[in-house]
Design an enzyme around this catalytic site. Sequence first.
Site, PDB file in Angstrom:
ATOM      1  N   HIS A  47      64.016  -1.377  10.096  1.00 43.82           N
ATOM      2  CA  HIS A  47      63.089  -0.568   9.282  1.00 43.82           C
ATOM      3  C   HIS A  47      62.725   0.726  10.019  1.00 43.82           C
ATOM      4  O   HIS A  47      61.591   1.188   9.983  1.00 43.82           O
ATOM      5  CB  HIS A  47      61.844  -1.385   8.923  1.00 43.82           C
ATOM      6  N   HIS A  51      65.104   4.300   5.588  1.00 43.27           N
ATOM      7  CA  HIS A  51      65.729   2.991   5.461  1.00 43.27           C
ATOM      8  C   HIS A  51      65.399   2.356   4.115  1.00 43.27           C
ATOM      9  O   HIS A  51      64.489   2.806   3.416  1.00 43.27           O
ATOM     10  CB  HIS A  51      65.268   2.065   6.591  1.00 43.27           C
ATOM     11  N   HIS A  57      63.002  -9.064   2.768  1.00 40.57           N
ATOM     12  CA  HIS A  57      61.989  -8.544   3.701  1.00 40.57           C
ATOM     13  C   HIS A  57      60.617  -9.203   3.470  1.00 40.57           C
ATOM     14  O   HIS A  57      59.923  -9.575   4.412  1.00 40.57           O
ATOM     15  CB  HIS A  57      61.901  -7.023   3.522  1.00 40.57           C
TER      16      HIS A  57
HETATM   17 ZN   LIG Z   1      60.911  -1.219   5.378  1.00 45.35          ZN
END
Ligand SMILES: [Zn+2]
Length: 210
Positions: A47, A51, A57
């Site tokens: 990250h 990105h 995530h």
């Molecule tokens: Zn991120």
Amino acid sequence: MKIYDITLPISPNMPVWPGDPPVVLERVSSMDAGAHDNVSRLACSVHTGTHVDAPHHFLNDHRTVEALSLDVLTGPAHVIQIPEDVDLITADVLEKAAVPSRASRLLLKTRNSRFWERREREFVMDFVGISVDGAEWLVRIGVKLVGIDYLSIAPYKHSIPTHQVLLEPGIVILEGVDLSAVAPGSYTLYCLPLKLAGSDGAPARVILIG
Ligand SMILES: [Zn+2]
């Protein structure tokens, strides 16, 4: 036609999310030191800088970054100006932001872009992010990709709900784009994240053509 590189340079001097590992980009073989070639090594969070976030995530559901659709990552996109006095992007703010109907890819330009303009090296906590009802608004209009000009799409310390609302339907989150030199309007987006197998995110080279 102009190509706008909206990617942040990756370097040890760039701001990173508090608690994330610092960026290491170092020469491990150096011709200045007598080696026959120059070779560098990179270590960083996925990250880092410009990105994308994959659903894995925040949802832990194994929808990982290498499976994101290139059909979503490339195509027509709109840079939307969010007024500089806005600190939180709510549904109300988006309602007033002249978002074209049926827009698939939105990049939100906020006062965050000033941080890149003045080459801020330290992490800034009071950046502008999207509220939960703002995220729900984006889901409702059918956006497929949403980008923002700081390192998170959600306000600091309120990361989880905004990310979850966007990632659940598979919206691609693009973070850390530098829109300081880009005027609001219509462009073609090329967002190409590194194909990191099994990863929750990946740094990307991102350009706008328009
Ligand atoms: Zn991120």
